[in-house]
Design a protein around this motif. Sequence first.
Motif, PDB file in Angstrom:
ATOM      1  N   ARG A 231       0.084   1.828   9.913  1.00  0.00           N
ATOM      2  CA  ARG A 231      -0.792   2.437   8.925  1.00  0.00           C
ATOM      3  C   ARG A 231      -0.100   3.550   8.194  1.00  0.00           C
ATOM      4  NH1 ARG A 231      -4.594   0.450   6.732  1.00  0.00           N
ATOM      5  NH2 ARG A 231      -3.733  -1.527   7.352  1.00  0.00           N
TER       6      ARG A 231
ATOM      7  N   LYS B 162       2.451   2.390   5.832  1.00  0.00           N
ATOM      8  CA  LYS B 162       1.840   1.756   4.672  1.00  0.00           C
ATOM      9  C   LYS B 162       1.338   2.802   3.694  1.00  0.00           C
ATOM     10  CE  LYS B 162      -1.532  -0.498   2.512  1.00  0.00           C
ATOM     11  NZ  LYS B 162      -2.921  -0.397   2.208  1.00  0.00           N
TER      12      LYS B 162
ATOM     13  N   GLU C 214       4.227   4.092   1.884  1.00  0.00           N
ATOM     14  CA  GLU C 214       4.690   3.084   0.928  1.00  0.00           C
ATOM     15  C   GLU C 214       3.874   3.096  -0.339  1.00  0.00           C
ATOM     16  OE1 GLU C 214       6.636  -0.712   3.229  1.00  0.00           O
ATOM     17  OE2 GLU C 214       4.473  -0.438   3.213  1.00  0.00           O
TER      18      GLU C 214
ATOM     19  N   ASP D  27       7.651  -2.361  -7.890  1.00  0.00           N
ATOM     20  CA  ASP D  27       7.420  -2.288  -6.460  1.00  0.00           C
ATOM     21  C   ASP D  27       5.956  -2.596  -6.188  1.00  0.00           C
ATOM     22  OD1 ASP D  27       7.567  -1.779  -3.824  1.00  0.00           O
ATOM     23  OD2 ASP D  27       8.469   0.206  -4.038  1.00  0.00           O
ATOM     24  N   TYR D  28       5.665  -3.752  -5.634  1.00  0.00           N
ATOM     25  CA  TYR D  28       4.279  -4.185  -5.513  1.00  0.00           C
ATOM     26  C   TYR D  28       3.507  -3.428  -4.450  1.00  0.00           C
ATOM     27  CZ  TYR D  28       5.224  -8.051  -8.610  1.00  0.00           C
ATOM     28  OH  TYR D  28       5.544  -8.797  -9.693  1.00  0.00           O
ATOM     29  N   LEU D  29       4.209  -2.622  -3.682  1.00  0.00           N
ATOM     30  CA  LEU D  29       3.515  -1.872  -2.651  1.00  0.00           C
ATOM     31  C   LEU D  29       2.825  -0.644  -3.198  1.00  0.00           C
ATOM     32  CD1 LEU D  29       6.155  -2.126   0.108  1.00  0.00           C
ATOM     33  CD2 LEU D  29       3.834  -2.893   0.277  1.00  0.00           C
TER      34      LEU D  29
ATOM     35  N   LYS E 175       5.993  -7.330  -2.293  1.00  0.00           N
ATOM     36  CA  LYS E 175       5.213  -7.333  -1.066  1.00  0.00           C
ATOM     37  C   LYS E 175       3.899  -6.642  -1.325  1.00  0.00           C
ATOM     38  CE  LYS E 175       7.914  -5.624   2.205  1.00  0.00           C
ATOM     39  NZ  LYS E 175       8.249  -4.955   3.473  1.00  0.00           N
ATOM     40  N   ILE E 176       2.832  -7.217  -0.818  1.00  0.00           N
ATOM     41  CA  ILE E 176       1.554  -6.515  -0.826  1.00  0.00           C
ATOM     42  C   ILE E 176       1.001  -6.592   0.587  1.00  0.00           C
ATOM     43  CG2 ILE E 176      -0.797  -6.536  -1.670  1.00  0.00           C
ATOM     44  CD1 ILE E 176       0.145  -7.518  -4.276  1.00  0.00           C
ATOM     45  N   VAL E 177       0.635  -5.446   1.119  1.00  0.00           N
ATOM     46  CA  VAL E 177       0.112  -5.413   2.480  1.00  0.00           C
ATOM     47  C   VAL E 177      -1.251  -4.736   2.442  1.00  0.00           C
ATOM     48  CG1 VAL E 177       0.492  -4.552   4.785  1.00  0.00           C
ATOM     49  CG2 VAL E 177       2.407  -5.284   3.437  1.00  0.00           C
ATOM     50  N   LEU E 178      -2.209  -5.341   3.090  1.00  0.00           N
ATOM     51  CA  LEU E 178      -3.545  -4.738   3.071  1.00  0.00           C
ATOM     52  C   LEU E 178      -3.589  -3.500   3.933  1.00  0.00           C
ATOM     53  CD1 LEU E 178      -6.200  -7.519   3.208  1.00  0.00           C
ATOM     54  CD2 LEU E 178      -5.628  -6.000   1.359  1.00  0.00           C
TER      55      LEU E 178
END
Lengths: 786, 187
Positions: A144, A147, A150, A263-265, B184-187
């Motif tokens: 978590r 993330k 990120e 950056d898709y994050l 990348k996509i992370v929930l």
Amino acid sequence: MESEDAEDDEDKEDEAPRNKRAANRRKAGKKAKDTEDESEGDSDSKTDSEEEESMSEGELARLTEEVEEKKKLIANIRTKPWRMRRRLTVLKESQEFVDKFEGALGGKGKGRAWFAYKMMMKKKWIKFQKDFENFRTSCIPWDRKIKEVESHFGSSVASYFIFLRWMYGLNLVLFSLMFGLVVIPEVLMGLPYGSIPRKTVPRAEQPTAMDYSVLMDFNVRIGIFGYSLMVVIRTMAKNQDVGGGDDADNEFTFSWKMFTSWDYLIGNPETADNKYASVTTSFKESIVDEQENQKDENIHLRRFLRVLANFMITCILGGSGYLIFFAVSRSQEFANRDDIGWYEKNEVEIIMSLLGLVCPPLFETIAELEEYHPRIALKWQLGRIFALFLGNLYTFLFALFDEVNNKLEEEVHIKNNSVWFLKEYLANFSMYNNDSEATAPPINPADAIRGPCWETSVGLEFVKLTVSDIQVTYLTILIGDFLRAFIVRFLNYCWCWDLEAGFPSYGEFDISGNVLGLVFNQGMIWMGAFYAPGLVGINVLRLLSSMYYQCWAVMCCNVPHERVFKASKSNNFYMGLLLLILFLSLLPVVYTIMSLPPSFDCGPFSGKAKMFDVVMETIDLDLPAFIGTLFGYVANPGLIIPGVLLMVLAIYYLNSVGEAYKNATLELKKKMQMARDEEKNRRNNKKSTNQQQQDLEDLLPKRSLAPPPPPENNTEKKEEKGGRGTRVKPGAAGGVNMQKDVSLASANPNARGPVTREPAPRGPGALPGNPQERGEKGRGRGAPRQ
Amino acid sequence: MGGSASQLPKEQLAEYQELTFLSKQEILLAHKRFNELTKDERNPPTRVPMDKILALPELKSNPFRKRICHVFSTSEVKDGSLTFEDFLDLLSAFSDSATLEIKSHYAFRIFDFDDDGTLDGGDLEKLVNCLTGDTDDTRLTQEEMRQLITNILEESDIDKDGTVNLSEFQHVISRSPDFVSSFKIVL
């Protein structure tokens, strides 16, 4: 699962629509299925044993192949870029097919039970593996947190934290190795037995027997290095796959910027805005760069400035080395005095940490003289920081070894003293007891004179170094980031200029500095772990607290980078650095194992001439004789030198193979371009631009040159234009035989129709990405087979 | 098929694990988040409209969010709405363990703004505009845009037909070290 008895009718009914709808039955496969159905129908009335005989060999083989193919499909189904509905249908069909016919293939009567058992075990094993994977992913800590980082800062900052987490895992394993295999047995065996008196308590008589615990101890310490090496190399190899080859950075700069820069994050609008700005800047810059090429202004001044900068930096490096040496020799003087404060005790370590803090920004300011391209400047900066740390560490070590030698000399004195003391004691004892027969009780080890233990002092020094390093790092974060953010935020209300936008502003997270710090810290741990086993435990604690502390600091006090700068392949770069540090920290340890005598009075290796003798003695005394001779042969230089030569040759060979592949790639690219040009010319009815081609065609009679279907051999990473070729009339592409040699990395699905109409109207045979599809409509392999 | 059920049945969960790159926890989390999108409605539909999907924090700041919805949507009316399975498809393609081929395949389709199977000049121009943001001072000038597109085509268009097709795209992408980690996509 239907029983075989009732199945055939249902099957035949189901088969027809299913075959029409199903996406990936090969014609051959379908035929096999049909014949199979017939034979199944026939066998219905027969007994089991006759059933097998009714299947001919060919059908059996084909069926096996089909089942295998289905199994492979099931395993790979997630890699197909289809819609979920379709994948589900295909999966269900394939599973039914496999279940139905796997039993039939199960071999003759008696073997059937065993086969079924094997299948069941396999299924259970696969399920177990999946569950284990799930468990493992759920065990990974801090997901978590990472993330969150990120989504705020992008993937490059988060990569630092991922690296940190990986290091934590590595250290945890090392610590448990050390703890489980060395410390616990010690504690269990307990002091009364005192596995080796010298370990817990100093001084006693010479060891008479080889104790396995010593060997174990030694092996564990060596094993730590071995394990670390293995893990780092394995991670590097894994990253290498992802990273792709490492030829020119400049090969696809624009395309990469276009396709991979987002950056898709990122989930935070502010970060997204920053990203937009940086992408725009990088586009503009690269356009300008491209146009500018060589700006040759005043190359002499630039060269002079660069030489000057390098000279200054070398001076700084030399200065810092000298400072450390000086501090260490001062600390020896301090050791002789008694009234030393905390500062004097830790002076060396504090100086080292401060140097590590102050010099890198200094390097950066000096580097502005040099005017390199930012990426090159970054590389130089990293290289210089590396040299600084390495220089400091090795100076420290050399100074330490000076001390060790002093201690060893001292030890000789003490040894003599102790022997003399023992003699005196015995003499006294026999004097008082008048009984020369009785043996004196052994001297309570605590009473004996202890010599200085150089291993302990070395270990102690490393511990102190690590601790002060930790303190300095945390303090810098506190002051450099937190205090700064605090001041900027609150003082902004009453300050003349805008603090947030202007001078101090909020700090950015210094990725490379932090990663380097982590890597060097690990290097120190590796060096010190041999002498102070508890060091690994300290490091584990440090990494744990670092994770929380830095996560908090980053979210609270830092802002996302303005210029997002991916030193590409950075992941492998840091791993490579780690590997280098591992080797460099291995060197001093190996040196001490091989050459310095262990101290006489403490530690597990005392009494031997060298620590390595532990292994030698085991080989000589405990293992069977032939192993000893074997080792003797292997260690012979006559064998080692050819071995080294062989490795060098292997490296050379692999290098040239790599180059050959690169050349092959270029050749193929050229061929492709040529083929395209040929087609264009043909369409425009112009003469061929390739003179050789034209000559050849003049000689040959004009006939439709349908190229033979290409074989399925896979040359790596070459894609083919086959998809395009099919749109051309047959014979047009005929003159060029390139399609024979080349096959696709992935088939071009779009030769026929737009992509979004993929699910419904695409009939059987028009599958993207299915490598086994023999182009029924002549797609994917470029052979027009109308 | 499980899109509106409050609990995901076990065999379906196992099936989804087979069919996607997601782990069990990720699928469950996706289910939860997907249901949250329609939790206010009395009769939640199986297909969630695009604007609700775009409100997800992971997609909100993404310049390609509309394209992503269109690519993964299976609706006949092409309105970009997603069922739960489409949503899983999306997450699977963007997950950490997805292969390079899958990612590059979907990236190609996302960048293909006019859905014609190739990336031509118009697609590339729209792509650049997406990346540089919406405000005027961050856009590129016409001249710069032209230069940029020429350079890109020069680099990646191997057969020189003026467009980038899937194979060329995958060739370029497979050499890039950053693609997998940024896509990348992370929930």
